[in-house]
Write an enzyme that holds these catalytic residues in place. Structure first.
Site, PDB file in Angstrom:
ATOM      1  N   HIS A 175      -9.945  -5.803  -3.309  1.00 37.22           N
ATOM      2  CA  HIS A 175      -8.709  -6.320  -2.915  1.00 37.22           C
ATOM      3  C   HIS A 175      -9.050  -6.684  -1.623  1.00 37.22           C
ATOM      4  O   HIS A 175      -9.961  -5.843  -0.902  1.00 37.22           O
ATOM      5  CB  HIS A 175      -7.060  -4.574  -3.089  1.00 37.22           C
ATOM      6  CG  HIS A 175      -8.381  -3.445  -2.433  1.00 37.22           C
ATOM      7  ND1 HIS A 175      -9.275  -2.932  -2.793  1.00 37.22           N
ATOM      8  CD2 HIS A 175      -8.200  -2.467  -1.387  1.00 37.22           C
ATOM      9  CE1 HIS A 175      -9.569  -1.282  -2.500  1.00 37.22           C
ATOM     10  NE2 HIS A 175      -9.123  -1.685  -1.704  1.00 37.22           N
ATOM     11  N   ASN A 190     -12.839  -2.982   2.017  1.00 39.17           N
ATOM     12  CA  ASN A 190     -14.153  -2.181   2.303  1.00 39.17           C
ATOM     13  C   ASN A 190     -14.755  -2.407   1.574  1.00 39.17           C
ATOM     14  O   ASN A 190     -14.250  -2.615   0.053  1.00 39.17           O
ATOM     15  CB  ASN A 190     -13.380  -0.543   2.674  1.00 39.17           C
ATOM     16  CG  ASN A 190     -12.066  -0.527   3.219  1.00 39.17           C
ATOM     17  OD1 ASN A 190     -12.691  -0.981   4.346  1.00 39.17           O
ATOM     18  ND2 ASN A 190     -11.108  -0.226   2.621  1.00 39.17           N
ATOM     19  N   ASP A 233       0.823  -1.200  -0.104  1.00 43.48           N
ATOM     20  CA  ASP A 233       0.412   0.233   0.181  1.00 43.48           C
ATOM     21  C   ASP A 233       0.969   0.850   0.027  1.00 43.48           C
ATOM     22  O   ASP A 233       1.639   0.888   0.645  1.00 43.48           O
ATOM     23  CB  ASP A 233      -1.151  -0.247   0.829  1.00 43.48           C
ATOM     24  CG  ASP A 233      -2.132   0.445   1.107  1.00 43.48           C
ATOM     25  OD1 ASP A 233      -3.541   0.632   0.528  1.00 43.48           O
ATOM     26  OD2 ASP A 233      -1.702   2.420   1.012  1.00 43.48           O
ATOM     27  N   ILE A 234       0.335   1.824  -0.806  1.00 39.30           N
ATOM     28  CA  ILE A 234       1.584   3.350  -0.931  1.00 39.30           C
ATOM     29  C   ILE A 234       1.244   3.988   0.330  1.00 39.30           C
ATOM     30  O   ILE A 234       2.102   5.264   0.363  1.00 39.30           O
ATOM     31  CB  ILE A 234       0.520   4.590  -2.381  1.00 39.30           C
ATOM     32  CG1 ILE A 234       1.641   4.974  -2.717  1.00 39.30           C
ATOM     33  CG2 ILE A 234      -0.405   5.341  -1.450  1.00 39.30           C
ATOM     34  CD1 ILE A 234       1.398   5.801  -3.936  1.00 39.30           C
TER      35      ILE A 234
HETATM   36  P1  5GP Z   1      -9.914   1.043   0.610  1.00 45.03           P
HETATM   37  O1  5GP Z   1     -10.230   2.676   0.906  1.00 45.03           O
HETATM   38  O2  5GP Z   1     -10.381   1.132  -1.633  1.00 45.03           O
HETATM   39  O3  5GP Z   1      -9.907  -0.364   0.490  1.00 45.03           O
HETATM   40  O4  5GP Z   1      -8.316   1.038  -0.278  1.00 45.03           O
HETATM   41  C1  5GP Z   1      -7.256   1.830  -1.478  1.00 45.03           C
HETATM   42  C2  5GP Z   1      -6.095   1.707  -0.834  1.00 45.03           C
HETATM   43  O5  5GP Z   1      -5.101   1.564  -1.738  1.00 45.03           O
HETATM   44  C3  5GP Z   1      -5.581   2.739   0.093  1.00 45.03           C
HETATM   45  O6  5GP Z   1      -5.490   2.226   1.394  1.00 45.03           O
HETATM   46  C4  5GP Z   1      -4.435   3.881  -0.606  1.00 45.03           C
HETATM   47  O7  5GP Z   1      -3.261   4.149   0.506  1.00 45.03           O
HETATM   48  C5  5GP Z   1      -4.023   2.831  -1.784  1.00 45.03           C
HETATM   49  N1  5GP Z   1      -3.708   3.069  -2.513  1.00 45.03           N
HETATM   50  C6  5GP Z   1      -4.309   4.268  -3.483  1.00 45.03           C
HETATM   51  N2  5GP Z   1      -3.989   4.143  -4.491  1.00 45.03           N
HETATM   52  C7  5GP Z   1      -2.778   3.567  -4.774  1.00 45.03           C
HETATM   53  C8  5GP Z   1      -1.791   3.512  -5.764  1.00 45.03           C
HETATM   54  O8  5GP Z   1      -1.377   4.081  -6.419  1.00 45.03           O
HETATM   55  N3  5GP Z   1      -0.797   2.582  -5.285  1.00 45.03           N
HETATM   56  C9  5GP Z   1      -0.515   2.428  -4.125  1.00 45.03           C
HETATM   57  N4  5GP Z   1       0.885   0.834  -3.917  1.00 45.03           N
HETATM   58  N5  5GP Z   1      -2.084   2.031  -2.849  1.00 45.03           N
HETATM   59  C10 5GP Z   1      -2.478   2.863  -3.358  1.00 45.03           C
END
Ligand code: 5GP
Length: 115
Positions: A103, A90, A32-33
């Site tokens: 994911h 989520n 995760d970034i």
């Molecule tokens: P969600 O809220 O959709 O469950 O989580 C999305 C996750 O993706 C977040 O924890 C966010 O930090 C991560 N994320 C968003 N954009 C990128 C990206 O470009 N690269 C990576 N490695 N993670 C990302």
């Protein structure tokens, strides 16, 4: 409706780089970034699905079970099996989903905060 231009679709297509942990024909695991734990990995099936319901309903049992088996494999590979970890997925507005490609977050490597 699946958005082909979401960020994870671009990462799967190799249009945007990621810090890869594991990849095969059907799955991609990367860091995760914006990690919220020492180890924060995103487990992403390559199938174009918005959330877990979409993933389970659109794919056959082999693909679905393979994805969960690969999560187990990565948990083992990262050495977090014994001390424990948290997995989260989520979905939608109430679930606070940011990226509309299914994911699972794998969090560990330290005691993760309250849920
Ligand atoms: P969600 O809220 O959709 O469950 O989580 C999305 C996750 O993706 C977040 O924890 C966010 O930090 C991560 N994320 C968003 N954009 C990128 C990206 O470009 N690269 C990576 N490695 N993670 C990302």
């Amino acid at each position: 409706m699946y958005d082909e231009n979401n960020i994870f679709a671009k990462i799967i297509r190799g249009e945007i780089p990621c810090d890869k942990i594991y990849e095969d024909e059907n799955t991609l695991f990367f860091k995760d970034i914006n990690p919220t734990a020492k180890i924060h990995i995103l487990a992403v099936p390559k199938s174009p699905c918005v959330d877990i319901s979409d993933f389970v309903l659109k794919n056959d049992n082999e693909i679905v079970s393979d994805f969960f088996r690969k999560i187990e494999m990565v948990i083992n590979k990262m050495g977090i099996k014994n001390n424990g970890y948290r997995i989260i997925s989520n979905s939608g507005i109430d679930g606070g989903q940011e990226v509309p490609h299914f994911h699972i977050h794998i969090l560990g490597g330290e005691k993760v905060g309250p849920q």
